[in-house]
Scaffold this active site. Structure first.
Site, short mmCIF file in Angstrom:
data_model
loop_
_atom_site.label_atom_id
_atom_site.label_comp_id
_atom_site.label_asym_id
_atom_site.label_seq_id
_atom_site.Cartn_x
_atom_site.Cartn_y
_atom_site.Cartn_z
N HIS A 282 0.58 -1.09 0.12
CA HIS A 282 -0.08 0.13 0.23
C HIS A 282 0.65 1.12 0.07
O HIS A 282 0.77 2.18 -0.75
CB HIS A 282 -1.30 0.16 0.89
CG HIS A 282 -2.02 1.24 1.29
ND1 HIS A 282 -3.36 1.29 0.83
CD2 HIS A 282 -1.51 2.19 1.78
CE1 HIS A 282 -3.57 2.50 1.54
NE2 HIS A 282 -2.08 3.37 1.73
N GLU A 283 1.41 1.30 1.02
CA GLU A 283 2.59 2.59 1.11
C GLU A 283 3.91 2.66 -0.22
O GLU A 283 3.62 3.50 -0.92
CB GLU A 283 3.35 2.47 2.63
CG GLU A 283 2.83 2.60 3.96
CD GLU A 283 1.72 3.70 3.73
OE1 GLU A 283 2.13 4.32 2.54
OE2 GLU A 283 0.52 3.16 4.18
N HIS B 181 1.33 4.60 -3.33
CA HIS B 181 1.49 5.75 -2.88
C HIS B 181 2.87 6.72 -3.98
O HIS B 181 2.30 7.63 -4.45
CB HIS B 181 1.54 5.86 -1.51
CG HIS B 181 0.02 6.07 -0.58
ND1 HIS B 181 -0.72 6.81 -1.22
CD2 HIS B 181 -0.85 5.50 -0.23
CE1 HIS B 181 -1.73 6.66 -0.71
NE2 HIS B 181 -1.78 6.08 0.64
N TYR C 1 -4.38 15.05 -2.64
CA TYR C 1 -4.80 14.25 -1.60
C TYR C 1 -5.52 15.33 -1.00
O TYR C 1 -6.14 15.55 -0.04
CB TYR C 1 -3.15 13.88 -0.31
CG TYR C 1 -3.65 12.53 -0.15
CD1 TYR C 1 -3.36 11.41 -0.40
CD2 TYR C 1 -4.12 12.85 1.43
CE1 TYR C 1 -3.97 10.69 0.69
CE2 TYR C 1 -3.37 11.99 2.36
CZ TYR C 1 -3.69 10.53 1.73
OH TYR C 1 -4.06 9.56 2.80
N GLU D 117 -6.18 6.99 -2.20
CA GLU D 117 -6.23 5.80 -1.14
C GLU D 117 -6.33 4.34 -1.38
O GLU D 117 -5.84 3.48 -1.60
CB GLU D 117 -7.20 6.40 0.17
CG GLU D 117 -6.54 7.23 0.45
CD GLU D 117 -4.83 6.71 1.48
OE1 GLU D 117 -5.05 5.36 2.25
OE2 GLU D 117 -3.90 6.80 1.63
N ASP E 280 -9.96 14.85 6.94
CA ASP E 280 -8.81 13.66 6.56
C ASP E 280 -8.91 14.21 4.67
O ASP E 280 -9.16 13.50 3.92
CB ASP E 280 -9.96 12.25 6.54
CG ASP E 280 -8.47 11.26 6.37
OD1 ASP E 280 -7.38 11.34 6.10
OD2 ASP E 280 -8.73 10.05 6.09
N HIS F 156 -9.43 8.68 3.48
CA HIS F 156 -9.85 7.52 3.78
C HIS F 156 -10.88 6.94 3.27
O HIS F 156 -11.57 5.15 3.42
CB HIS F 156 -9.07 7.32 5.57
CG HIS F 156 -7.41 7.42 4.77
ND1 HIS F 156 -7.07 8.27 4.94
CD2 HIS F 156 -6.34 5.95 4.64
CE1 HIS F 156 -6.03 8.88 4.83
NE2 HIS F 156 -5.19 7.60 4.85
#
Length: 442
Positions: free
Chosen positions: A156-157, A160, A171, A180, A253, A258
């Site tokens: 996942h990271e 990004h 974002y 995301e 957020d 998210h």
């Protein structure tokens, strides 16, 4: 001549949403995140020499100085430290996905070495990409275990970083929720590839290994059933929507990136099962081609991204389009989020809705027409909707005193217009939908 990648501003993308950290009372983690962002901005131009090797895992020793002490690089044997070796296995699998399936050499496509840091901070319950490296905490010991335990968190990271170097989705709002979601997509693809699972048999959970025993949570997110991943007194209830009708409007957020990622997540899961075979070689290939094909811009919204995936799907275009339709998103090529970065929720598919508010009396009326039903206005409205460009219809002016304000949902595309700026087509739509026997008072 090789072109130089465009530099884009980076936002730290943590795996745990801020609303969950706030709910748990982890103010120290949020404060530390802010310090990380400020320090990373200061270090951008430090001119440090690049690391060697495909990847290097560092140990922060529960401190916050990055990157920390190098402890293991690609090709070296296991260290005996669980977090170090989990990070090594996870990044190896994620890099292999992009290299072997999508022919992409590291996150930048040019073989950039990947820097990872484990044992970051004390009781640090998060993982993130900061524009330079991947960072993982050991968890709080009460709710969260160490963040390297879940291989999909590593992927996942890394994803990004791939998004940052390709489409550069901002974002915020819908583009941020897509940012995301893309990370969850490739996280799922990577984990399912490591497990040898086909799309139809996978559990579609993200971060299933993150929670300690006794926590009522199956995972951090459930791509197949957003909103069902956890229900725990400490965590609250999973707030993710699975359909555009339930899009969450919030200023938290970065506009709920998210939370609202559940909508495109569900679309991918449906597409992956419909396309068949493995997620990484089937729908994952389509999503990657869409992300890197040039049609997805930094401000692309759900509808625009959906259109890009349909265009990249080839013989599977019908299956992909149907997946998006099941979550209430109508693919519209070139569709972008508003300049403010906010995102408006769409209405039911193939429906025109008009809401008129304001005026001297301050009365609000609204009504809708189902374009697929038997209403005599449907055919005329469908023709009007097809020729209206919502982007061109957005005025630069502001509402005038005692004038009406009109809000249109044109089959999933939103337009808000002061009365004095109504085009002829928009006025015709309003007159048809809000005729005396149609509107209801809100």
């Amino acid at each position: 001549m090789t072109s130089t990648p465009q530099t884009r501003p980076t936002v730290r993308c943590g795996i745990v949403p801020p609303y969950l950290l706030e709910h748990l009372g982890y103010g120290d983690t949020l404060l530390l995140d802010d310090r990380i962002r400020a320090r990373r901005r200061d270090r951008r131009g430090d001119g440090a020499a690049p690391l060697t090797g495909a990847w290097t895992v560092h140990d922060a020793g529960n401190g916050t100085d990055l990157p920390g002490r190098p402890v293991r690089s690609a090709g070296e044997p296991g260290s005996g430290d669980a977090a170090v070796d989990e990070a090594a296995a996870g990044i190896t699998g994620a890099l292999a996905l992009f290299r072997e399936v999508y022919d992409r050499d590291s996150y930048d496509g040019r073989g950039a070495p990947v820097s990872l840091t484990v044992h970051y901070g004390r009781d640090y319950a998060n993982a993130f990409w900061d524009g330079t490296q991947l960072v993982f905490g050991d968890g709080d010991g009460e709710v969260f275990a160490r963040f390297t335990k879940a291989a999909d968190v590593l992927a996942h990271e890394l994803a990004h970083a791939v998004t940052e170097r390709t489409a550069g989705l901002v974002y915020q709002g819908q583009p941020g929720a897509l940012n995301e979601s893309v990370s969850d997509v490739f996280a799922a693809c990577s984990e399912q590839r490591l497990l040898g699972q086909q799309a139809a048999e996978a559990d579609w959970l993200i971060g299933a290994e993150l929670f300690l025993p006794g926590v009522r949570a199956r995972a951090l997110r459930d791509m197949a059933a957003p909103g069902t991943a956890y229900d725990d007194p400490r965590l609250g209830t999973d707030p993710q929507p699975a359909h555009l009708d339930d899009y969450v409007e919030t200023t938290d957020d970065n506009g709920g990136v998210h939370i609202n990622s559940g909508i495109p997540n569900r679309a991918f899961q449906l597409a992956a099962v419909a396309v068949g075979g493995s997620s990484w070689a089937g729908a994952g290939r389509i999503w990657y081609d869409a992300l890197t094909g040039g049609d997805v811009r930094p401000d692309t919204d759900f509808a625009g991204f959906a259109a890009a995936t349909v265009a990249a799907a080839g013989d599977s275009a019908a299956a992909v389009e149907e997946a998006w339709r099941q979550v209430g998103v109508r693919p519209v090529a070139g569709s972008s989020a508003p300049a403010t970065g906010g995102a408006a929720p769409g209405g039911p598919l193939r429906t025109v809705r008009v809401r008129r508010s304001g005026g001297f009396v301050g009365r609000t009326v609204e009504a809708e027409v189902d374009l697929g039903g038997a209403d005599e206005r449907a055919a005329t409205l469908a023709g009007l909707v097809d020729r209206i460009d919502p982007q061109a219809a957005r005025p630069a002016g502001s509402p005038m005193p005692d004038h009406f304000t009109y809000e249109f949902d044109l089959d999933g595309r939103q337009v808000r217009v002061p009365e004095q700026d109504l085009t002829d087509d928009l006025r015709a739509v309003a007159d048809l939908v809000l005729r005396p026997d149609g509107p209801t008072e809100a």
